[in-house]
Design an enzyme around this catalytic site. Sequence first.
Site, PDB file in Angstrom:
ATOM      1  N   CYS A  97      45.181  36.940  33.053  1.00 43.03           N
ATOM      2  CA  CYS A  97      43.732  36.963  32.941  1.00 43.03           C
ATOM      3  C   CYS A  97      43.463  37.395  31.514  1.00 43.03           C
ATOM      4  CB  CYS A  97      43.069  37.940  33.919  1.00 43.03           C
ATOM      5  SG  CYS A  97      41.316  38.140  33.555  1.00 43.03           S
ATOM      6  N   CYS A 100      40.319  40.100  31.342  1.00 47.06           N
ATOM      7  CA  CYS A 100      40.465  41.475  31.849  1.00 47.06           C
ATOM      8  C   CYS A 100      41.741  41.554  32.680  1.00 47.06           C
ATOM      9  CB  CYS A 100      39.225  41.904  32.623  1.00 47.06           C
ATOM     10  SG  CYS A 100      38.557  40.663  33.738  1.00 47.06           S
ATOM     11  N   SER A 101      41.618  41.611  34.003  1.00 48.34           N
ATOM     12  CA  SER A 101      42.833  41.729  34.807  1.00 48.34           C
ATOM     13  C   SER A 101      42.647  41.101  36.180  1.00 48.34           C
ATOM     14  CB  SER A 101      43.233  43.194  34.945  1.00 48.34           C
ATOM     15  OG  SER A 101      42.160  43.910  35.523  1.00 48.34           O
ATOM     16  N   CYS A 102      41.904  39.995  36.262  1.00 52.49           N
ATOM     17  CA  CYS A 102      41.678  39.345  37.551  1.00 52.49           C
ATOM     18  C   CYS A 102      43.016  38.931  38.154  1.00 52.49           C
ATOM     19  CB  CYS A 102      40.773  38.123  37.382  1.00 52.49           C
ATOM     20  SG  CYS A 102      39.152  38.591  36.743  1.00 52.49           S
TER      21      CYS A 102
HETATM   22 FE    FE Z   1      39.977  39.489  34.752  1.00 47.64          FE
END
Ligand code: FE
Length: 192
Positions: A97, A100-102
């Site tokens: 991602c 961000c950190s999906c």
């Molecule tokens: Fe994300």
Amino acid sequence: MNNSDASVRAEALESLLIDKGLIEADQIDQTIALYNERVGPMNGARVVAKAWKNADYRKKLLEDGSKAIEEFGFVGGQIDKLVVVENTASVHNVVVCTLCSCYPWAVLGLPPRWYKDPAYRSRVVREPRKVLEEMGTVVPEDKLVRVWDSSAEIRYMILPELPPGWSDLSEADLAERVSRDSMIGVEILGAV
Ligand code: FE
């Protein structure tokens, strides 16, 4: 921020939230237990093992990941749209991602620390082979490397290739051997 700073902050936040009556201690315990015991990469591993054993299921999974995993009844949210992409003899896929950190929590649990690292997020897009190599995974030169950028709307999971010599294993045994990292695409199963 180091680990102990983080845990002090987490404890401080927890007591504030409890003091203000916003949550109760057992809600927090339940959530932690949920992610420790019921939501984790073992869920994704069951999906992968099933797809390896069952060609119809594999087809369903690749066509519509969200729908195909419904029958497992996974909990843990963040899975509105799951897209499963398969590794083949000619293509190796890896997930990031960049924003961000999906991450598909319901099938893979909590994301590993490196997945949230800005270095992984920016570099794996530009030089995926190099990043994978640094993580111990050498993708054969004749394979195309494809990078999938997860978002809040679409979360990707990799269906790894069935390693040679695993085809006689039972679905349950296979599920035990599928690693989290292979479903993110940073590990090739059965590689030595
Ligand atoms: Fe994300």
